[in-house]
Enzyme design. Structure first.
Site, mmCIF file in Angstrom:
data_model
loop_
_atom_site.group_PDB
_atom_site.id
_atom_site.type_symbol
_atom_site.label_atom_id
_atom_site.label_comp_id
_atom_site.label_asym_id
_atom_site.label_seq_id
_atom_site.Cartn_x
_atom_site.Cartn_y
_atom_site.Cartn_z
ATOM 1 C CG ASP A 95 -2.010 -1.099 1.162
ATOM 2 O OD1 ASP A 95 -1.926 -1.952 0.266
ATOM 3 O OD2 ASP A 95 -2.900 -1.110 2.030
ATOM 4 C CG ASP A 114 -6.602 0.010 1.113
ATOM 5 O OD1 ASP A 114 -6.998 -1.153 1.317
ATOM 6 O OD2 ASP A 114 -6.934 0.973 1.841
ATOM 7 C CG HIS A 169 -11.218 0.968 0.025
ATOM 8 N ND1 HIS A 169 -11.282 -0.340 0.442
ATOM 9 C CD2 HIS A 169 -10.337 1.583 0.864
ATOM 10 C CE1 HIS A 169 -10.477 -0.498 1.483
ATOM 11 N NE2 HIS A 169 -9.881 0.639 1.753
ATOM 12 C CG HIS A 212 -8.581 5.171 2.697
ATOM 13 N ND1 HIS A 212 -9.578 4.947 3.607
ATOM 14 C CD2 HIS A 212 -7.984 3.969 2.483
ATOM 15 C CE1 HIS A 212 -9.592 3.666 3.935
ATOM 16 N NE2 HIS A 212 -8.638 3.041 3.255
ATOM 17 C CE LYS A 236 -4.111 -4.177 1.261
ATOM 18 N NZ LYS A 236 -4.900 -3.180 2.029
ATOM 19 C CB CYS A 241 -2.081 -2.712 5.164
ATOM 20 S SG CYS A 241 -3.819 -2.184 5.061
HETATM 21 C C1 VGL Z 1 -4.712 0.840 5.652
HETATM 22 C C2 VGL Z 1 -6.316 1.693 7.046
HETATM 23 C C3 VGL Z 1 -7.282 1.536 6.076
HETATM 24 C C4 VGL Z 1 -3.272 0.471 5.442
HETATM 25 C C5 VGL Z 1 -5.657 0.682 4.670
HETATM 26 O O1 VGL Z 1 -2.830 0.391 4.274
HETATM 27 O O2 VGL Z 1 -2.565 0.253 6.450
HETATM 28 N N1 VGL Z 1 -5.049 1.330 6.842
HETATM 29 N N2 VGL Z 1 -6.933 1.036 4.886
HETATM 30 ZN ZN ZN Z 2 -8.352 1.015 3.291
#
Ligand code: VGL
Ligand code: ZN
Length: 203
Positions: free
Chosen positions: A8, A46, A48, A81, A106, A151
């Site tokens: 990420d 990430d 979404h 995000h 993901k 993550c």
């Molecule tokens: C993450 C919070 C929400 C991360 C991803 O990449 O650590 N943290 N989504």
């Molecule tokens: Zn996230």
């Protein structure tokens, strides 16, 4: 065979991003150096949908940082995000993406968060990450990226659960640190689960 998993490293987790990880941009040169040292490099993203239920904005009268029950799982609510196809979801511009062999996205199911690159938070569904690693003969993984306390940690714990020899490089990660000490706590949890901790190469 050994793989590096870059977790990420996306604009929204860098300073100025929607879910900025303090000093998050500092991992980029360290990870660029690491990527040159591994025969296989995987990256997670990430990813979404705009309606993702980890977003506080999807819940009336809720704010980021609050904790709810989401379909039976404890869920921290986040600012919007890493929305699919938006610039916040893109890899950090300084990341040398030409070293990445494959990308695993993901968090695409609006009803379930997915911190780990391997499974959603309920371990109900797997991503392709394990299959892709095994198909390349990978038995050991080294994990870096953002964020240490979410993550990175859950990707490392799932790698251990799946039987990969697992190492984290704490200097190539940064934590959200909603609570002070979350960085150290995450590194210790990985150690306690059987993970190794390795220093970053000098940049
Ligand atoms: C993450 C919070 C929400 C991360 C991803 O990449 O650590 N943290 N989504
Ligand atoms: Zn996230």
């Amino acid at each position: 065979m050994e793989a590096l998993i870059v977790v990420d490293v996306q604009n929204d987790f860098l300073p100025g991003g929607a879910l900025a990880v303090p000093d998050g941009d500092a991992v980029v040169p360290v990870i660029n150096r690491l990527m040159r040292m591994y025969p296989v490099v995987a990256a997670t993203q990430d990813w979404h949908p705009p309606t993702h239920q980890s977003f506080a904005s999807r819940h009336p009268n809720r704010r980021p940082g609050e904790i709810i029950d989401l379909h039976g799982l404890t869920q921290i609510l986040w600012p919007d995000h890493c929305v699919q196809y938006h610039s916040g979801a893109s890899f950090a511009s300084g990341l040398e993406v030409e070293h990445i062999d494959f990308v695993v996205r993901k968090g695409t199911d609006p009803a379930t968060d997915s911190y780990s690159g391997f499974f959603d938070n309920g371990r109900r569904r797997a991503t392709d990450l394990e299959k892709l690693l095994r198909s390349r003969g990978v038995r050991a993984v080294t994990i870096c990226g953002l964020a240490t306390d979410y993550c990175v940690k859950f990707t490392a714990l799932d790698a251990l659960y799946l039987g990969f020899e697992t190492t984290v490089v704490p200097d190539a990660t940064r934590a959200v640190n909603l609570n002070p000490g979350d960085f150290e706590k995450a590194v210790q949890e990985i150690r306690d689960a059987g993970g190794a901790v390795q220093a970053a190469p000098r940049v």
